[in-house]
Every structure is written in C-alpha cells, then in structure tokens.
Design an enzyme around this catalytic site. Structure first.
Site, PDB file in Angstrom:
ATOM      1  N   ASP A 133      15.771 -17.628   2.650  1.00 49.37           N
ATOM      2  CA  ASP A 133      16.642 -16.699   1.915  1.00 49.37           C
ATOM      3  C   ASP A 133      17.969 -16.460   2.627  1.00 49.37           C
ATOM      4  O   ASP A 133      19.038 -16.522   2.023  1.00 49.37           O
ATOM      5  CB  ASP A 133      15.943 -15.343   1.717  1.00 49.37           C
ATOM      6  CG  ASP A 133      14.922 -15.366   0.594  1.00 49.37           C
ATOM      7  OD1 ASP A 133      15.065 -16.196  -0.325  1.00 49.37           O
ATOM      8  OD2 ASP A 133      13.991 -14.546   0.637  1.00 49.37           O
ATOM      9  N   LYS A 143       6.235 -11.161   0.091  1.00 49.85           N
ATOM     10  CA  LYS A 143       6.851 -11.883   1.207  1.00 49.85           C
ATOM     11  C   LYS A 143       6.357 -11.407   2.577  1.00 49.85           C
ATOM     12  O   LYS A 143       6.349 -12.172   3.530  1.00 49.85           O
ATOM     13  CB  LYS A 143       8.382 -11.778   1.134  1.00 49.85           C
ATOM     14  CG  LYS A 143       8.980 -12.544  -0.024  1.00 49.85           C
ATOM     15  CD  LYS A 143      10.490 -12.474  -0.020  1.00 49.85           C
ATOM     16  CE  LYS A 143      11.060 -13.161  -1.253  1.00 49.85           C
ATOM     17  NZ  LYS A 143      12.524 -13.213  -1.240  1.00 49.85           N
TER      18      LYS A 143
END
Length: 273
Positions: A101, A65
C-alpha cells in the site's frame, strides 16, 4: 491453475479481480483471481480454510489487514513496521506477508510531482493504510509529516520515533491547513458516506495544495470536490490501487505487469457501474 483471491468485508465493490485477471489473460498465464467475502465473526475459521485450499496467494482489504498477522510465518520489514498486510504469498509451504500500500501510494503521488524536503504533508486518519503511507513517506522522502486523527493517541504513537514528524487532532489540522503543501485523506468513513461527507473541512486550504484521497470509487469524493473548489490539485486513489496491485502481482509471479492495462481494466469496470 494457480488461484488467487482478495478477502474483505465488504468485498463486492472490489475491482481487484478485473484488474488482476486482465494481466493473467494478457500474459497467457494459467491463473485466476476472485473475491471472497469473509464474515468478521468467522475470520479465524474461514482464513484457515482458505489457506488450506491450495491457494497460491491473496490480497487483504478492510477490516482484516491486521487480523491476518498471526496466521503468517514471515513478514517483510514494511509489513512488520506497519502492523498491516495486504498481500500474502505461499512459498515452500510457508506464508509470507507484504504491504504494498505505502510504496504503491507514493509511486502514484509522485506522478504529480517529486516530493522534496520543502513539502509539509498532512495525513488524516491513523489506521493501517495511513501507517503504511506514513512509513513510505518517512523512509523515501525528506518531507515533514503530520498525522491527524479524531483522537490524537494513534497519531502520536505513529510519529513518536521522529522529531521532524508530528501528531494532532483533526480539529487542530483544520485550523492549520494553510501550513501544508500536501493533504492525504485516509480515514475510512465508508464508501457511500465518502460521496457526501468529508472527514475534514478544507476552508483554510492554500490554493495549489495537492489533495489526495485513497478512495477510488467514487472517483471524486466529497473531500476531493471541496478541495477542487478551493483551488487544490486533486488525485483519487486509482494510482495507489493500480500500483499496489502491480506490486502484489510481481510478488506472486516475479513478472512486472503492464500498469496501463491494469488501469484500463479498472476504468472499464468503473464506467460500467
């Protein structure tokens, strides 16, 4: 046919393909979504190959990420602030990075009840997912937030911009658990280890505290089992997983997917495991 993937290592456990393909099929879209394992030592070569393959968009999971950032042309503000991207879109020959997220997590948490200024929230762990969740809570609620990490440095860095939020070690957090109304477990102790090991002891928990784990498989981690035994309200990572996936789908297609169908697809896969 438009192609989408999720990349990570490990990736075999991911249920994103089942979830996203269910929606593509339901909407009759000419699109497919697969998982791609990328070796950590070959990331640069493999990611360039993937981005040159004509792909329309992709998701990113652990441990890439942060490593994806140099390959993107633009970042939305939340992705830039968190330093982590989980959703990528190709548009007009440019690559855009997003982080769904934090928002996905908060939407799931508020299914239990609204978060208010009376809440005192503990986040354990200070990685990419933790930072996205911290920023979503900081930007969209008035709760007090404490970030606890094994070493406090990362937690201090995360909370330094706000006098109302604090950092501490996991040991300090364990001693002060009764002070918190919500405890969020984000440490990546590994999916197998999470079945039997909790990163924090919950002995000092106050009954009725909300305990949330971002892991969805297993459905009940050691952390959640101990929380339930101590009278907590528990939630696993399934709502976050479905919500972040739905937000990613919307970024790629402009269509708001039916989240109940996405959840059904994941639960069917979990039931078959």
């Amino acid at each position: 046919m438009e192609k989408y993937v999720v990349i990570g290592n490990p990736i075999r456990h991911s249920l994103s393909p089942a979830m996203q393909n269910r929606i593509f099929q339901e909407l009759g879209m000419e699109a497919e979504y697969n998982s791609v394992l990328i070796e950590e030592n070959a990331f640069e070569t493999e990611i360039k190959k993937l981005m040159d393959s004509g792909i329309r968009g992709f998701n990113i999971t652990t441990p890439f990420k942060e490593r994806i950032l140099p390959f993107l042309d633009e970042l939305e503000p939340l992705a830039a602030d968190s330093g982590a991207v989980n959703t990528v879109l190709r548009k007009d020959d440019k690559w855009y990075g997003f982080n769904t997220d934090g928002k996905g997590y908060l939407e799931g948490l508020e299914e239990i009840r609204p978060i208010t200024e009376k809440d005192s929230i503990l986040i354990t762990g200070a990685g990419g997912a933790s930072k996205a969740i911290y920023l979503a809570l900081k930007n969209h609620t008035n709760a007090r937030i404490t970030v606890a990490n094994r070493t406090a440095n990362k937690a201090v860095e995360m909370t330094k911009d706000n006098d109302n939020h604090h950092a501490m070690t996991l040991q300090e957090a364990e001693k002060n658990l009764a002070d918190f109304t919500i405890i969020i477990q984000t440490t990546s102790i590994g999916l197998e280890a999470s079945k039997n090991t909790s990163p924090i002891s919950l002995t000092n928990l106050t009954k009725g505290t909300i305990c949330s784990d971002i892991i969805y498989n297993p459905a009940e981690t050691a952390f959640l089992k101990e929380a339930k035994e101590n009278g907590a309200i528990i939630q696993n990572g399934l709502p976050m997983f479905v919500n972040q996936g739905a937000l990613a789908f919307e970024i790629w297609t402009g269509v708001k997917p039916e989240r109940t169908l996405m959840k059904e697809a994941v639960l069917e896969q979990l039931g078959g495991n």
